[in-house]
Scaffold this motif. Structure first.
Motif, PDB file in Angstrom:
ATOM      1  N   LEU A  13      49.198  36.284  26.994  1.00 18.00           N
ATOM      2  CA  LEU A  13      49.745  37.089  28.138  1.00 18.00           C
ATOM      3  C   LEU A  13      50.889  36.505  28.358  1.00 18.00           C
ATOM      4  O   LEU A  13      52.126  37.422  29.009  1.00 18.00           O
ATOM      5  CB  LEU A  13      48.787  36.914  29.204  1.00 18.00           C
ATOM      6  CG  LEU A  13      47.442  37.925  28.822  1.00 18.00           C
ATOM      7  CD1 LEU A  13      46.390  37.617  29.462  1.00 18.00           C
ATOM      8  CD2 LEU A  13      47.621  39.206  28.664  1.00 18.00           C
ATOM      9  N   LEU A  45      53.500  44.656  31.276  1.00 17.37           N
ATOM     10  CA  LEU A  45      53.548  43.392  31.933  1.00 17.37           C
ATOM     11  C   LEU A  45      54.657  42.854  32.157  1.00 17.37           C
ATOM     12  O   LEU A  45      55.487  42.836  31.269  1.00 17.37           O
ATOM     13  CB  LEU A  45      52.636  42.708  31.016  1.00 17.37           C
ATOM     14  CG  LEU A  45      52.158  41.117  31.608  1.00 17.37           C
ATOM     15  CD1 LEU A  45      51.358  41.419  32.734  1.00 17.37           C
ATOM     16  CD2 LEU A  45      51.517  40.487  30.308  1.00 17.37           C
ATOM     17  N   ILE A  48      53.345  37.034  35.130  1.00 12.28           N
ATOM     18  CA  ILE A  48      51.935  36.367  35.543  1.00 12.28           C
ATOM     19  C   ILE A  48      52.319  35.171  36.547  1.00 12.28           C
ATOM     20  O   ILE A  48      53.135  34.505  36.480  1.00 12.28           O
ATOM     21  CB  ILE A  48      51.470  35.723  34.223  1.00 12.28           C
ATOM     22  CG1 ILE A  48      51.040  36.855  33.270  1.00 12.28           C
ATOM     23  CG2 ILE A  48      50.114  34.893  34.609  1.00 12.28           C
ATOM     24  CD1 ILE A  48      50.441  36.264  31.925  1.00 12.28           C
ATOM     25  N   LEU A  54      48.295  39.352  37.179  1.00 15.09           N
ATOM     26  CA  LEU A  54      49.089  40.130  36.319  1.00 15.09           C
ATOM     27  C   LEU A  54      49.974  40.899  37.244  1.00 15.09           C
ATOM     28  O   LEU A  54      49.461  41.776  38.023  1.00 15.09           O
ATOM     29  CB  LEU A  54      48.271  40.982  35.203  1.00 15.09           C
ATOM     30  CG  LEU A  54      47.128  40.303  34.561  1.00 15.09           C
ATOM     31  CD1 LEU A  54      46.384  41.141  33.682  1.00 15.09           C
ATOM     32  CD2 LEU A  54      47.871  39.055  33.555  1.00 15.09           C
TER      33      LEU A  54
END
Length: 181
Positions: A13, A45, A48, A54
């Motif tokens: 991620l 995205l 983070i 997110l």
């Protein structure tokens, strides 16, 4: 082994948030509106946070904002077809529109990306010509912060020994368990 899966998922991620070439960069967000109508859409995205939230953007006038004001619960689905890895998150979304985090991200919007947030009419309104969208100087920008409370990890394998696990946030700690695939 469970902790390794958890760390590997977050590493992927993080890679996705830093570059457009990762399959997790685009993911599916599901929200619920009135009358329990579920809506899904693809979002990007953008980051983070340190606490594993997110971050992604939207037009402040979009349908998803109305849905999230009514019900902040949401699901996120990430899939990497090359590695056959799926991550499904459940959590809640905070809408940022005028704070330090919002300011930081607002200044990252440059070039053509500005057009995602400056149309005169809100997203989804009918128009006659898609090549003549009226623009304004005002940015209708919102930073959305998805705070996960649960993640399911599914790794498909050719030998059918798929690997599935659940990670659930409980009083600040991620509880971990394997699941039948």
């Amino acid at each position: 082994m469970l902790n390794d899966l958890f760390q590997a998922a977050w590493k992927e991620l993080s890679l996705a948030a830093s570059g457009k070439q990762h399959p997790f960069n685009f993911f599916s967000l599901a929200t619920m509106g009135k009358n329990a109508a579920v809506r899904q859409r693809t979002v990007i995205l953008r980051g983070i946070s340190e606490n594993k939230s997110l971050l992604f953007y939207t037009d402040l006038r979009s349908t998803k904002i109305k849905q999230l004001e009514h019900n902040s619960k949401a699901n996120c689905l990430f899939y990497d077809p090359a590695n056959q890895l799926q991550l499904v998150f459940k959590g809640n979304i905070i809408i940022h529109t005028d704070n330090e985090a919002w300011e930081e991200h607002k200044y990252k919007i440059e070039g053509k990306a500005v057009n995602n947030y400056n149309s005169l009419l809100p997203p989804g309104k009918p128009i006659k010509n898609p090549l003549q969208v009226e623009r304004t100087n005002k940015l209708h920008f919102a930073l959305l912060e998805f705070i996960p409370v649960r993640m399911e990890y599914l790794k498909l394998k050719e030998d059918s020994n798929h690997l599935r696990a659940r990670f659930r946030l409980d009083e600040g700690n991620w509880k971990q368990t394997f699941l039948v695939p």
